[in-house]
Motif scaffolding. Structure first.
Motif, PDB file in Angstrom:
ATOM      1  N   ASN A 117      46.096  26.974 122.031  1.00 31.78           N
ATOM      2  CA  ASN A 117      45.539  28.314 121.851  1.00 31.78           C
ATOM      3  C   ASN A 117      46.622  29.332 121.526  1.00 31.78           C
ATOM      4  OD1 ASN A 117      42.441  28.932 122.727  1.00 31.78           O
ATOM      5  ND2 ASN A 117      43.166  27.004 123.587  1.00 31.78           N
ATOM      6  N   SER A 118      47.766  29.217 122.180  1.00 32.87           N
ATOM      7  CA  SER A 118      48.855  30.157 121.934  1.00 32.87           C
ATOM      8  C   SER A 118      49.344  30.062 120.497  1.00 32.87           C
ATOM      9  CB  SER A 118      50.012  29.887 122.901  1.00 32.87           C
ATOM     10  OG  SER A 118      49.609  30.122 124.230  1.00 32.87           O
ATOM     11  N   LYS A 119      49.427  28.845 119.971  1.00 31.56           N
ATOM     12  CA  LYS A 119      49.866  28.658 118.584  1.00 31.56           C
ATOM     13  C   LYS A 119      48.838  29.238 117.610  1.00 31.56           C
ATOM     14  CE  LYS A 119      52.454  24.438 119.699  1.00 31.56           C
ATOM     15  NZ  LYS A 119      52.505  22.955 119.554  1.00 31.56           N
ATOM     16  N   ILE A 120      47.560  29.065 117.916  1.00 34.76           N
ATOM     17  CA  ILE A 120      46.500  29.609 117.055  1.00 34.76           C
ATOM     18  C   ILE A 120      46.548  31.132 117.075  1.00 34.76           C
ATOM     19  CG2 ILE A 120      44.007  29.829 116.765  1.00 34.76           C
ATOM     20  CD1 ILE A 120      43.748  26.978 117.853  1.00 34.76           C
ATOM     21  N   ILE A 121      46.725  31.709 118.269  1.00 34.45           N
ATOM     22  CA  ILE A 121      46.799  33.172 118.397  1.00 34.45           C
ATOM     23  C   ILE A 121      47.945  33.729 117.566  1.00 34.45           C
ATOM     24  CG2 ILE A 121      47.368  35.043 120.006  1.00 34.45           C
ATOM     25  CD1 ILE A 121      45.789  33.476 122.137  1.00 34.45           C
ATOM     26  N   ASN A 122      49.062  33.032 117.560  1.00 37.84           N
ATOM     27  CA  ASN A 122      50.221  33.483 116.796  1.00 37.84           C
ATOM     28  C   ASN A 122      49.906  33.531 115.303  1.00 37.84           C
ATOM     29  OD1 ASN A 122      53.118  34.168 116.677  1.00 37.84           O
ATOM     30  ND2 ASN A 122      53.282  32.228 115.576  1.00 37.84           N
ATOM     31  N   LEU A 123      49.132  32.553 114.813  1.00 38.32           N
ATOM     32  CA  LEU A 123      48.749  32.547 113.402  1.00 38.32           C
ATOM     33  C   LEU A 123      47.767  33.681 113.088  1.00 38.32           C
ATOM     34  CD1 LEU A 123      48.268  28.707 112.760  1.00 38.32           C
ATOM     35  CD2 LEU A 123      50.214  30.139 112.117  1.00 38.32           C
ATOM     36  N   PRO A 158      52.183  24.201 113.968  1.00 44.30           N
ATOM     37  CA  PRO A 158      53.565  23.691 113.870  1.00 44.30           C
ATOM     38  C   PRO A 158      53.636  22.226 114.308  1.00 44.30           C
ATOM     39  CG  PRO A 158      53.555  25.880 114.836  1.00 44.30           C
ATOM     40  CD  PRO A 158      52.116  25.478 114.715  1.00 44.30           C
ATOM     41  N   GLY A 159      54.250  21.394 113.456  1.00 42.84           N
ATOM     42  CA  GLY A 159      54.382  19.961 113.768  1.00 42.84           C
ATOM     43  C   GLY A 159      53.278  19.117 113.171  1.00 42.84           C
ATOM     44  N   GLU A 160      52.196  19.734 112.698  1.00 39.24           N
ATOM     45  CA  GLU A 160      51.078  18.983 112.114  1.00 39.24           C
ATOM     46  C   GLU A 160      51.324  18.725 110.625  1.00 39.24           C
ATOM     47  OE1 GLU A 160      47.257  20.355 114.869  1.00 39.24           O
ATOM     48  OE2 GLU A 160      47.537  21.248 112.879  1.00 39.24           O
ATOM     49  N   THR A 161      50.770  17.655 110.121  1.00 37.29           N
ATOM     50  CA  THR A 161      50.847  17.324 108.699  1.00 37.29           C
ATOM     51  C   THR A 161      49.464  16.911 108.211  1.00 37.29           C
ATOM     52  OG1 THR A 161      51.428  15.035 109.245  1.00 37.29           O
ATOM     53  CG2 THR A 161      53.260  16.554 108.846  1.00 37.29           C
TER      54      THR A 161
END
Length: 587
Positions: free
Chosen positions: A399-405, A421-424
Motif C-alpha cells: 500500500n505504501s508503494k502504491i500511495i507513493n505512485l 518497484p522490483g516488478e517486471t
C-alpha cells in the motif's frame, strides 16, 4: 541814651463777630469726610476693577467653551461648538443654505449656554458674553461663507465635468454626426455657470470640445479605423492638432492592416474541440496563399506590400500556434474531466462494495458503459469480493508503494495498470491487486485518495507532512523486529493506524489547521497523541501464534507437506501456511 518810645493801648474786650482775617469756625464731620475722600475713591475704583476683571474672566472662560462641542457623560455630542459650525458651513456648497444653517446653529449654541451655563453669573457678565460671542460668531461666519462659495465653485465644476463627460460618451457612441450637438451643449453648460468669468468660459469651452473630439477620434482610430480616416478627410476632426492627427492616423492604419490579417486568417478561427486536421489544412492554404481558392482573399493578399506580407506571415504563424494550444488544452481538459468523473464513480462503487460485500454487474455497466476495460476489472473484483465475503489480506508495504505512485501522479485511476518497484512484466491495476496485498479497506482508502487528487491536484502537496509522520511512527506501531514474521496482525495494525491518522489529518486540514501543526508532537492539534495504543502486545502475539499452531495440529509435516522439487523454503512455508517461527515451535 536814646529814649525808647512808648504807646498807650486803648482796646477793650468785646463780643463782636470777627472780621476777615480771623480763624473760621469748622464742622468736625465735614473735615473727616474731606480727609478720607481720596481713600474712599480708590477703594471704589478697585472694587469696580475687580468685578470687571471677574466678569471678564467668566466671560472668556465661557466663550472658550463655546468654541468646542458640548458632550454628555457618554461622550456624545449634544451641541456643536463654533469650530464645528464653521467647518460644516464651509462644506455646504450652497451659500444661502450655509448662511441660514450658520445663524440657526449659532443661536442654538448661545441658547444652550444661556440655559445651562449662565445660572451663576450676573447680568453684567451675561451682557459681556453676549456681545463678545455674537461679535466672534459674525467674524467666523464671514470666513465660513467664503469657504462655502469656494465649495460651490468646486461642486459646480464637478457637475460641469460630469455632465460633459457623459456627453463625450454619447459622442463616442454615436459618432461624428453628434459633434455639432456636443459642441453646442458644452457652450450652453459653461455659459450658464455664473462662477466663471468670460475668459474662463472661453478656455473651458475650447478644452471640453477638444476633450470630446479627442475621445471620439481615439476610439474610432482603434475600433473603426476606416470610418476614422473618412471623418478626418471630411474635416470632422479639425479641432485636433496636426500631431494628434498623424499619431491617430498611424494607429488607424495599423488597425486596418490587422483587420485585413484577421479576414485572411478567418479559416483558422476553429472551435477548440475541432479536429486538428482542419487546423492543419487551413494553415497550409494560408501559407501557400491559395486561401481555399477564394478569389477575394487572394486579391486582398496580393494588395499587401512586401513588408506587410512579411508581417502577415508572422501574424498567421502566431495565430495558428495559439489555436493549436487551445485545441490541445481543450483535449487535455476533457480528458481531465473524464478522469475526475471516472475516479469519483470508482470511489462510490467501491464504497458500495464495501458496505454490501459486492454489487450487481448491471450497476457496473451503467457506470462504465463506455469503458469496457474498467467494466471487466470491476466485474472480476466484484466476483472476488462476493466469493471472499470481502475478506482479504492487506500488505502495508504494498500500500505504501502504491500511495507513493499516486502522490507522484503516476496513478490517476484505480484501473490504471502499473509496476511497483522490483516488478517486471505486465503491470496490474489497484483493482487487479485485490487479494494480492490489497484488501477492500485498502481499495476504499486508495480510491478516495485518487478522487481527491483528481478534484484538486494540490491536495497532496499538503500530504507530505502526513506521509513523513507515518514513516516515522510506523516503527513503534510495527513493534520489535523480532516479531516480524510471526506477528500475523502486523499489516492490519499498520494499515489501521494509517487509516485513522489519515482521517484525523484530513479533518484537521479541512478545519484550517496547518499540516505542520497536525504532525508536530509539541502542538495540541497533534494527530498521533495516542500512538502508543497502536503498539503491539507481545503476549497477545505469541498467544495468537500458539492458537494458530493448535488450529493446524492435525497437519502432519512428514506426510502431508513434502517440499516439491525445486521449491524454495519461503514458497514451501507459504504453501503449507506456516512461518519459520511456527515451524520451529512445532518441532
Amino acid at each position: 541814651m536814646p529814649k525808647i518810645p512808648t504807646y498807650d493801648v486803648q482796646g477793650r474786650i468785646t463780643a463782636d463777630v470777627p472780621s476777615s482775617g480771623t480763624i473760621p469756625s469748622i464742622d468736625v464731620r465735614e473735615n473727616i469726610f474731606r480727609a478720607a475722600k481720596p481713600i474712599t475713591d480708590f477703594a471704589v475704583n478697585e472694587y469696580v476693577k475687580e468685578k470687571k476683571l471677574e466678569a471678564d474672566n467668566k466671560a472668556y472662560q465661557l466663550l472658550s467653551d463655546m468654541y468646542i462641542d458640548q458632550k454628555d457623560a457618554n461622550g456624545n455630542t449634544i451641541q456643536e461648538g463654533l469650530f464645528s459650525i464653521q467647518s460644516t458651513t464651509k462644506k455646504n456648497g450652497n451659500p444661502t443654505d450655509a448662511a441660514l444653517y450658520h445663524d440657526n446653529s449659532v443661536n442654538s449654541l448661545y441658547n444652550y449656554f444661556k440655559n445651562n451655563k449662565f445660572n451663576n453669573i450676573d447680568n453684567f457678565t451675561k451682557k459681556a458674553i453676549e456681545k463678545k460671542f455674537f461679535s466672534t460668531a459674525g467674524i467666523l461666519k464671514t470666513k465660513a461663507l467664503e469657504g462655502s462659495r469656494i465649495e460651490q465653485i468646486t461642486l459646480s465644476k464637478d457637475v460641469d465635468e460630469d455632465y460633459i463627460s457623459k456627453e463625450a460618451l454619447v459622442l463616442k457612441d454615436v459618432g461624428p454626426v453628434y459633434i455639432d450637438i456636443y459642441t453646442q451643449k458644452v457652450i450652453d453648460k459653461i455659459n450658464s455657470n455664473s462662477n466663471y468669468d468670460e475668459g474662463q468660459k472661453k478656455i473651458l469651452i475650447k478644452a471640453y470640445n477638444q476633450f470630446g473630439v479627442t475621445t471620439l477620434a481615439e476610439s474610432m482610430a482603434t475600433a473603426q479605423p476606416f470610418a476614422f480616416k473618412e471623418a478626418v478627410e471630411a474635416g470632422k476632426f479639425d479641432l485636433l492638432s496636426a500631431e494628434q492627427k498623424i499619431t491617430l492616423s498611424a494607429t488607424a492604419d495599423k488597425n486596418i492592416l490587422q483587420s485585413k490579417f484577421q479576414v485572411l486568417t478567418g479559416s483558422l478561427d476553429l472551435p477548440p474541440d475541432a479536429a486538428p486536421a482542419l487546423l492543419s489544412r487551413a494553415y497550409d492554404e494560408i501559407a501557400k496563399g491559395t486561401f481555399g481558392n477564394n478569389q477575394e482573399l487572394q486579391n486582398l493578399y496580393t494588395s499587401l506590400s512586401v513588408t506587410e506580407k512579411t508581417e502577415f506571415k508572422s501574424f498567421f504563424n502566431k495565430k495558428a500556434r495559439a489555436k493549436r494550444t487551445d485545441m490541445q488544452f481543450s483535449i487535455l481538459a476533457q480528458n481531465q474531466i473524464i478522469q475526475a468523473e471516472t475516479a469519483q464513480e470508482s470511489k462510490k462503487l467501491i464504497e458500495n462494495m464495501d458496505k454490501e460485500t459486492g454489487v450487481f454487474d448491471q450497476q457496473i455497466e451503467e457506470l462504465f458503459g463506455n469503458t469496457p476495460v474498467i467494466i471487466e476489472q470491476f466485474k472480476d473484483l466484484n466476483e472476488k469480493i462476493v466469493n471472499s465475503k470481502g475478506k482479504s489480506i492487506s500488505s502495508f508495504d504494498t500500500n505504501s508503494k502504491i500511495i507513493n505512485l499516486i502522490v507522484n501522479d503516476e496513478i490517476n485511476q484505480i484501473s490504471d495498470p502499473f509496476l511497483l518497484p522490483g516488478e517486471t512484466g505486465e503491470g496490474k491495476s489497484i483493482i487487479e491487486r485485490y487479494e494480492n496485498g490489497v484488501n477492500l479497506k485498502d481499495l476504499t482508502f486508495l480510491s478516495s485518495m485518487i478522487d481527491s487528487q483528481n478534484k484538486n491536484p494540490e491536495t497532496y502537496s499538503q500530504m507530505k507532512s502526513f506521509f513523513e509522520f507515518i514513516d516515522y511512527y510506523k516503527m513503534p506501531v510495527q513493534g520489535s523486529p523480532v516479531l516480524v514474521g510471526i506477528d500475523s496482525g502486523l499489516d492490519d495494525r499498520l494499515n489501521n493506524f494509517k487509516y485513522i491518522m489519515y482521517q484525523r489529518y484530513i479533518n484537521g486540514i479541512q478545519s484550517g489547521v496547518p499540516a505542520k501543526t497536525l504532525t508536530d508532537p509539541t502542538k495540541k492539534e497533534f494527530i498521533g497523541k495516542d500512538v502508543l495504543n497502536f503498539m503491539p502486545n507481545a503476549n497477545k502475539i505469541f498467544k495468537e501464534m500458539i492458537d494458530q499452531i493448535k488450529k493446524n495440529k492435525s497437519f502432519d509435516l512428514k506426510t502431508d507437506a513434502k517440499r516439491l522439487p525445486g521449491e524454495s523454503t519461503q514458497d514451501y512455508l507459504k504453501r503449507i501456511g506456516l512461518t519459520k517461527w511456527q515451524l520451529w515451535l512445532r518441532n
